[in-house]
Design a protein around this motif. Structure first.
Motif, short mmCIF file in Angstrom:
data_model
loop_
_atom_site.label_atom_id
_atom_site.label_comp_id
_atom_site.label_asym_id
_atom_site.label_seq_id
_atom_site.Cartn_x
_atom_site.Cartn_y
_atom_site.Cartn_z
N GLY A 198 41.04 -1.01 78.85
CA GLY A 198 39.92 -0.15 78.47
C GLY A 198 38.88 0.11 79.69
N LEU A 199 38.29 -0.89 80.09
CA LEU A 199 37.16 -0.91 80.99
C LEU A 199 37.62 -0.32 82.27
CD1 LEU A 199 34.93 -3.94 80.42
CD2 LEU A 199 34.41 -1.62 79.99
N LEU A 200 39.01 -0.83 82.53
CA LEU A 200 39.54 -0.24 83.86
C LEU A 200 39.84 1.04 83.92
CD1 LEU A 200 41.00 -1.22 86.42
CD2 LEU A 200 43.18 -1.38 85.16
N MET A 201 40.30 1.59 82.74
CA MET A 201 40.84 3.01 82.65
C MET A 201 39.45 3.99 82.84
SD MET A 201 43.86 3.07 83.18
CE MET A 201 44.14 4.74 83.29
N VAL A 202 38.48 3.26 82.07
CA VAL A 202 37.02 4.10 82.10
C VAL A 202 36.75 4.15 83.69
CG1 VAL A 202 34.58 4.02 81.49
CG2 VAL A 202 36.41 3.47 79.78
N ARG A 203 36.69 3.06 84.19
CA ARG A 203 36.37 3.15 85.65
C ARG A 203 36.90 3.98 86.60
NH1 ARG A 203 36.47 -2.90 87.54
NH2 ARG A 203 35.53 -2.21 89.27
N ARG A 204 38.34 4.04 86.15
CA ARG A 204 39.22 5.14 87.05
C ARG A 204 39.01 6.63 86.34
NH1 ARG A 204 45.34 2.53 86.88
NH2 ARG A 204 44.72 0.88 88.53
N ALA A 205 38.43 6.64 85.18
CA ALA A 205 38.27 8.21 84.69
C ALA A 205 36.95 8.84 85.13
CB ALA A 205 38.37 8.19 83.26
N VAL A 206 35.94 7.96 85.53
CA VAL A 206 34.58 8.67 85.56
C VAL A 206 34.17 8.58 86.94
CG1 VAL A 206 33.78 8.11 83.24
CG2 VAL A 206 33.31 6.25 85.33
N ASP A 207 33.03 9.18 87.58
CA ASP A 207 32.63 9.31 88.77
C ASP A 207 32.09 8.13 89.22
OD1 ASP A 207 33.98 11.68 89.53
OD2 ASP A 207 32.47 12.87 88.23
N TRP A 208 31.31 7.60 88.35
CA TRP A 208 30.31 6.22 88.53
C TRP A 208 30.15 5.59 87.50
CZ3 TRP A 208 25.74 4.92 86.29
CH2 TRP A 208 24.94 3.99 86.82
N PHE A 209 30.28 4.17 87.43
CA PHE A 209 30.37 3.41 86.48
C PHE A 209 29.54 2.12 86.73
CE2 PHE A 209 32.19 -0.13 84.07
CZ PHE A 209 31.95 0.31 82.74
N GLU A 210 28.97 1.37 85.73
CA GLU A 210 28.19 0.10 86.02
C GLU A 210 28.06 -0.48 84.73
OE1 GLU A 210 24.54 -0.32 87.66
OE2 GLU A 210 23.54 0.70 85.99
N LEU A 211 28.38 -1.89 84.77
CA LEU A 211 28.31 -2.78 83.46
C LEU A 211 27.52 -3.77 83.78
CD1 LEU A 211 31.12 -3.49 80.82
CD2 LEU A 211 30.03 -5.21 82.23
N PHE A 212 26.51 -4.20 82.83
CA PHE A 212 25.91 -5.26 83.19
C PHE A 212 25.49 -5.76 81.77
CE2 PHE A 212 21.73 -3.29 82.25
CZ PHE A 212 22.04 -2.01 82.68
N PHE A 213 25.03 -7.11 81.64
CA PHE A 213 24.37 -7.48 80.66
C PHE A 213 23.01 -7.80 80.33
CE2 PHE A 213 28.35 -9.88 81.84
CZ PHE A 213 29.20 -9.38 80.65
N VAL A 214 22.49 -7.87 78.99
CA VAL A 214 20.98 -7.42 79.00
C VAL A 214 20.61 -8.71 78.21
CG1 VAL A 214 20.98 -4.87 79.09
CG2 VAL A 214 21.41 -6.01 77.02
N ASP A 215 19.37 -8.92 78.24
CA ASP A 215 18.46 -9.83 77.36
C ASP A 215 17.94 -9.32 76.23
OD1 ASP A 215 16.30 -8.91 78.22
OD2 ASP A 215 15.69 -10.16 79.78
N ALA A 216 17.18 -10.02 75.45
CA ALA A 216 16.52 -9.52 74.30
C ALA A 216 15.61 -8.47 74.50
CB ALA A 216 15.92 -10.64 73.49
N SER A 217 15.04 -8.19 75.64
CA SER A 217 14.09 -7.13 75.79
C SER A 217 14.81 -5.85 76.66
CB SER A 217 12.88 -7.47 76.80
OG SER A 217 13.51 -8.03 78.19
N GLY A 218 16.30 -6.07 77.00
CA GLY A 218 16.84 -5.11 77.24
C GLY A 218 17.04 -5.06 78.84
N GLU A 219 16.44 -6.14 79.38
CA GLU A 219 16.53 -6.17 80.96
C GLU A 219 17.91 -6.88 81.48
OE1 GLU A 219 14.20 -5.09 82.93
OE2 GLU A 219 13.42 -4.10 81.11
#
Lengths: 245, 130
Positions: A198-219
């Motif tokens: 899933g994530l791999l094909m999304v990265r191949r499909a779109v022009d720009w992608f990033e994924l990160f984790f967030v804390d309780a405040s959304g940071e």
């Protein structure tokens, strides 16, 4: 005009069948039931041209025939920014319907890939939310601008270990061999219900992608194992010529 | 590029699922109807119209639907990193497919008339720089 937001629910409404291209095809109209008064002319520059008043239900524009093909079930949701909140028990069919309700100002291929990326990320997030019993809904924000479409999908499902994917997430997605034994083992482990793609094909499909984790405040927060983060945020953008097709 | 050609006359339900084709190619299931389906196949080579395959399909709902069926390719079209393919189901309708369509009909928002799509809220916002 006040840039106040409009909040509501999508109400599907089945229209009469259309006789198109030699056969019957059903078209659908959707309405947005607004809970709050809408500053329509401000943030619905196209669809709201036929609106009036404030609050209540609104019929969106309806384009039963587009480019010679029946796409009558596409709602012309032309807001500059649209934010969806999905509960963990929402059906995949409803997710697909909502994504297809967006009027994406892209050429046909880019539009299809954007829909794919959104559905894939939303399904991942909703599934993770259901599995972990996340209290907060999955939030998807889709933004249209002159460049194309930008989208963000955020969940509160506690993140996940990127090391469990059947490939190195930091590598160039174009170089990943999806026929490798690691993918085969992953599919086998998940009884072919998950491909690990899933994530791999999304990265191949779109022009720009990033994924990160967030804390309780959304940071942004680093993954340090289970319980170390609140959730996952995925962002992507797709560029494309509006209505070029 | 024009919108993809669609041959099926039956109503199509948008779905999210995976499929394996002939134990080799992997694909996403985009929609489903009584007569066939639309798949996005992860491949660099187009499938040949008229060619028959066995597809193992898994649809992700609250109760996942799994079925195996013969399909024949009706049309194919390059869509970015995929080849989108319209397939026709071969042979009689399987009970699992009938059940899956029925269940999707019940859960799909479009089929519930005037009821709001359950579990979804939507907000319309201006761009920050507007």
């Amino acid at each position: 005009m006040s840039p106040s937001r409009s909040v509501g629910t999508l109400i599907p409404r089945r229209s009469e069948p259309l006789d198109e291209a030699g056969g019957k095809c059903h078209a659908f109209r959707r309405r947005l039931r607004l809970d709050e008064p809408a500053a329509c002319g401000y943030h619905l520059p196209i669809a709201c041209s036929s609106f009036g008043g404030s609050g209540g239900e609104r019929n969106f524009g309806f384009d039963p025939i587009h480019g010679g093909a029946p796409v009558g079930d596409d709602l012309l949701m032309t807001a500059q920014r649209t934010r969806f909140s999905f509960e963990a028990d929402v059906s995949s069919t409803s997710i697909c319907d909502c994504v297809h309700a967006l009027d994406l100002p892209l050429d046909s291929t880019s539009r299809n890939l954007t829909r794919y990326a959104l559905i894939e990320l939303l399904m991942n997030a909703v599934r993770a939310s259901a599995e972990t019993g996340a209290a907060d809904p999955v939030i998807a924000e889709i933004r249209r601008d002159r460049e194309g479409v930008r989208a963000t999908v955020t969940d509160s499902a506690g993140g996940f270990d990127l090391g469990c994917l059947p490939y190195d997430f930091s590598s160039d997605p174009e170089t990943v061999d999806i026929s490798s034994s690691a993918f085969e083992a992953y599919r086998k482990k998940h009884d072919n219900k998950r491909f690990g793609l899933g994530l791999l094909m999304v990265r191949r499909a779109v022009d720009w992608f990033e994924l990160f984790f967030v804390d309780a405040s959304g940071e942004p927060a680093p993954w340090r194992g289970k319980g170390s983060v609140q959730g996952t945020c995925a962002r992507f953008s797709v560029h494309g010529n509006e209505r070029a097709s | 590029m024009a919108e993809s050609p669609e041959r099926r006359q039956a109503e199509r339900l948008r779905v999210f699922g995976r499929a394996r084709i002939d134990d080799g190619l992997l694909a996403y299931v985009r929609d489903l109807s009584e007569g066939g389906a639309r798949l996005s196949v992860i491949t660099d080579d187009p499938l040949t119209p008229g060619q028959s395959y066995v597809a193992r399909v898994c649809l992700f709902e609250a109760d996942p639907v799994e079925l195996e069926c013969g399909v024949s390719v009706v049309w194919t079209e390059r869509v970015g990193v995929f080849y989108d393919v319209g397939v026709r189901f071969e042979g009689p309708m399987q009970d699992a497919l009938v059940e899956a369509l029925s269940r999707l009909e019940r859960t799909g928002g479009e089929r519930r008339g005037e009821e709001p799509i359950r579990g979804v809220r939507v907000e319309l916002l201006p761009n920050p720089e507007s």
